[in-house]
Write an enzyme that holds these catalytic residues in place. Structure first.
Site, short mmCIF file in Angstrom:
data_model
loop_
_atom_site.label_atom_id
_atom_site.label_comp_id
_atom_site.label_asym_id
_atom_site.label_seq_id
_atom_site.Cartn_x
_atom_site.Cartn_y
_atom_site.Cartn_z
N CYS A 123 0.84 -1.21 0.00
CA CYS A 123 0.00 0.00 0.00
C CYS A 123 0.87 1.25 0.00
O CYS A 123 1.50 1.56 -0.99
CB CYS A 123 -1.01 -0.04 1.14
N HIS A 136 -3.68 -4.96 0.35
CA HIS A 136 -3.18 -5.48 1.62
C HIS A 136 -3.25 -7.01 1.65
O HIS A 136 -4.20 -7.57 2.18
CB HIS A 136 -4.00 -4.92 2.79
N GLU A 189 -1.77 -8.98 3.51
CA GLU A 189 -1.63 -9.55 4.87
C GLU A 189 -2.97 -9.94 5.48
O GLU A 189 -3.01 -10.73 6.41
CB GLU A 189 -0.90 -8.56 5.78
#
Ligand code: GLN
Length: 557
Positions: free
Chosen positions: A382, A525, A527
């Site tokens: 990001c 993102h 994650e």
């Protein structure tokens, strides 16, 4: 019929209620049951998207774009039931609904009160997750029993079993059994008091999960059981995990906790649980074959929970690569210090996570330069991707002073900027608009966040496509600024590969440096979509690259 498990916490906060709730969800799923998870938080903010990561840890984004509490990250890492905006509620959101209803005249002039109107709304929210194909709803109540704010939630869950039937509800209370060093003994009194408080409200917990640093003896268990009015077998020790949080479900299963819960709910599992893949995780954690150091450079690096999902995703990739990962957290405003630069230079990989605001900009750009010039594996996420574009523009493409308009509206080369089409209003919610950091950018307040899951088309032959093993992916976004398409050609000519875009090719989602051993940066993102048993492909690839760098740098025997 859907059954309910309510999880409360006592004595102190930060006992790991989210983790325990998620572990219970995972164990029930292992019996073939369909589980939905939910968090009710007693604070007044309408949603956690508006809270500073310094105070509250990371904002966790769901597929539908809801900005939620980081505990929902635990739920998604451990369980597979879908989470939506109905999985996260705060007092603020509950009251907002009640007040809206009052304004619309739906209470027909009655006095609107905490009991029954607010409690009814809480019960409605809990019931909203019931469905024919849902066996169990797990509702975690945030905060600690005894807090004034939590009372309406506790009252609502007390009433819940009156409506739904006692045999359909289980109350689990997580408490602390502290070890007093001076007395060399465990103390059960705080647990007794905390259960006493619950019972005053009218809730008799069915199970107590006791967090402890030391093993609890049989006598102590019996004592807790007697004073708290539960059978001894329902007092479960949850000792601090030495190795990893992924030991928690196994510890509960070893106690037979999943079977006891099923018995209490009069539920039958559909399959015999097979936890071999979880045992495999623990085995891999215990006996790593490699060790690497990864520098995570970010504004909130000192706050352990601010990049929670990033650290977890790195651990997952460590598990899949049989690698112990040492994470070196580096606050970006410290980067000019010599010793921090040394750490970066000697790291096996550098990861730059997302964020808002300018603090430490130049330091982060310097970290990327070091990674790029020295062939150190680099992973940008990001804001991390936006910085990678800025660094490349300045130091490779020769665009001196290139920047993001988030940090410098006067920059001669706005390589990252707001794009006009975003003002026209995407469907996604835009609640993060009010976050303290996002709001500080007043002039752009009308811009929507690109929020929630979006498709990305990867370029054939790119490293990202190789890691994913496919060309069409969908990942979660939470950002406002974009790669400025006016610079695609100039940066492309200088060697930057646009490896992924939105399917209409308008927005840049992935960039790479093809000549570098592993340099990938993404606008989304990843994650948020990694599990211990299924590491995210980009984290997996990144960690694999750090391992090969380490091996090359170590002297061969
Ligand atoms: N601040 C950047 C933006 O708004 C990046 C956001 C992030 O990293 N989540 O686009």
């Amino acid at each position: 019929m859907t059954k309910h498990i309510f999880i409360t916490g006592g004595v102190v906060s930060s006992l790991g209620k989210g983790l325990t709730s998620a572990s219970i969800g995972m164990l029930l799923e292992s019996h073939g049951l369909s589980v939905r998870m939910q968090k009710l938080d007693p604070y007044l903010n309408v949603d956690p998207g508006t809270m500073s990561p310094f105070q509250h840890g990371e904002v966790y984004v769901l597929n539908d774009g809801s900005e939620t509490d980081l505990d929902l990250g635990h739920y998604e890492r451990f369980t597979n039931g879908p989470l939506t905006r109905n999985s996260s509620w705060t007092t603020g959101k509950i009251y907002l609904n009640v007040i809206d209803r009052e304004r619309r005249g739906e209470y027909q002039g009655k006095t609107v009160q905490v009991v029954p109107h607010v409690t009814n709304e809480i019960k409605r929210v809990i019931r909203s997750l019931e469905a024919d194909d849902v066996d169990v709803v797990i509702t975690e109540i945030g905060g600690t029993v005894g807090d004034i704010e939590g009372l309406p939630f506790l009252e609502a869950i007390r009433q819940f079993s009156l409506d739904a039937g006692k045999e359909n509800c289980v109350y689990v209370h997580l408490t602390l059994v502290p070890f007093l060093k001076a007395a060399r003994e465990l103390k059960t009194k705080p647990t007794q008091h905390s259960v006493g408080q619950l019972r005053e409200i009218g809730i008799q917990p069915d199970f107590l999960i006791c967090r402890t640093e030391q093993p609890i003896t049989r006598e102590e268990i019996d004592k807790i059981a007697l004073f708290c009015n539960v059978p001894s077998s329902h007092v479960v020790e949850e000792r601090d995990c030495e190795l990893s949080i992924y030991e928690v479900p196994i510890a509960l299963a070893d106690h037979g906790f999943d079977r006891l819960i099923l018995e209490q709910l009069r539920l039958k599992g559909r399959i015999e649980p097979d936890l071999s893949h979880w045992y495999d995780i623990l085995q891999r954690l215990k006996t790593p074959e490699h060790q690497v150091t990864i520098a995570v450079v970010g504004k909130y690096a000192k706050h352990r929970d601010a990049y929670k999902s990033v650290y977890e995703a790195l651990d997952h990739a460590g598990i899949s690569n049989r690698t112990k990962i040492r994470i070196e957290r580096i606050p970006s405003d410290r980067l000019d210090r010599k010793e921090t630069q040394e750490i970066i230079r000697s790291a096996d990989g550098i990861l730059l996570p997302g964020g808002f605001g300018e603090r430490g900009s130049e330091g982060k750009i310097e970290a990327i330069r070091i990674a790029r010039e020295n062939g150190i594996p680099f992973f940008g996420i990001c804001l991390g991707m936006q910085y990678a574009v800025i660094e490349f523009a300045r130091n490779v493409a020769g665009l001196e002073g290139a920047n993001s308009t988030e940090f410098d509206t006067e920059t001669p080369y706005p390589v990252i900027t707001l794009l006009p089409e975003q003002t026209s209003g995407e469907e996604t919610m835009n609640r993060g608009q009010n976050s303290p950091e996002v709001r500080s950018l007043k002039s752009e307040a009308n811009h929507l966040l690109r929020l929630g899951v979006k498709p990305t088309a990867l370029r054939e032959g790119s490293r990202a496509a190789g890691e994913y093993g496919k060309l069409e992916i969908a990942e979660r976004h939470r950002h406002r600024y974009e790669f400025n398409p006016d610079f695609r050609d100039a940066l492309g000519k200088a060697g930057l590969l646009i490896a992924g875009t939105s399917p209409d090719d308008k927005l840049v989602d992935v960039i790479e440096l093809p000549l570098h051993p592993w340099f990938v940066a993404v606008q989304f993102h990843p994650e948020f979509c990694s599990q211990p048993t299924r590491a995210h492909p980009l984290f997996d690839g990144f960690v694999a690259a750090t391992v090969s760098r380490r091996e090359k740098s170590e002297p061969q025997h």
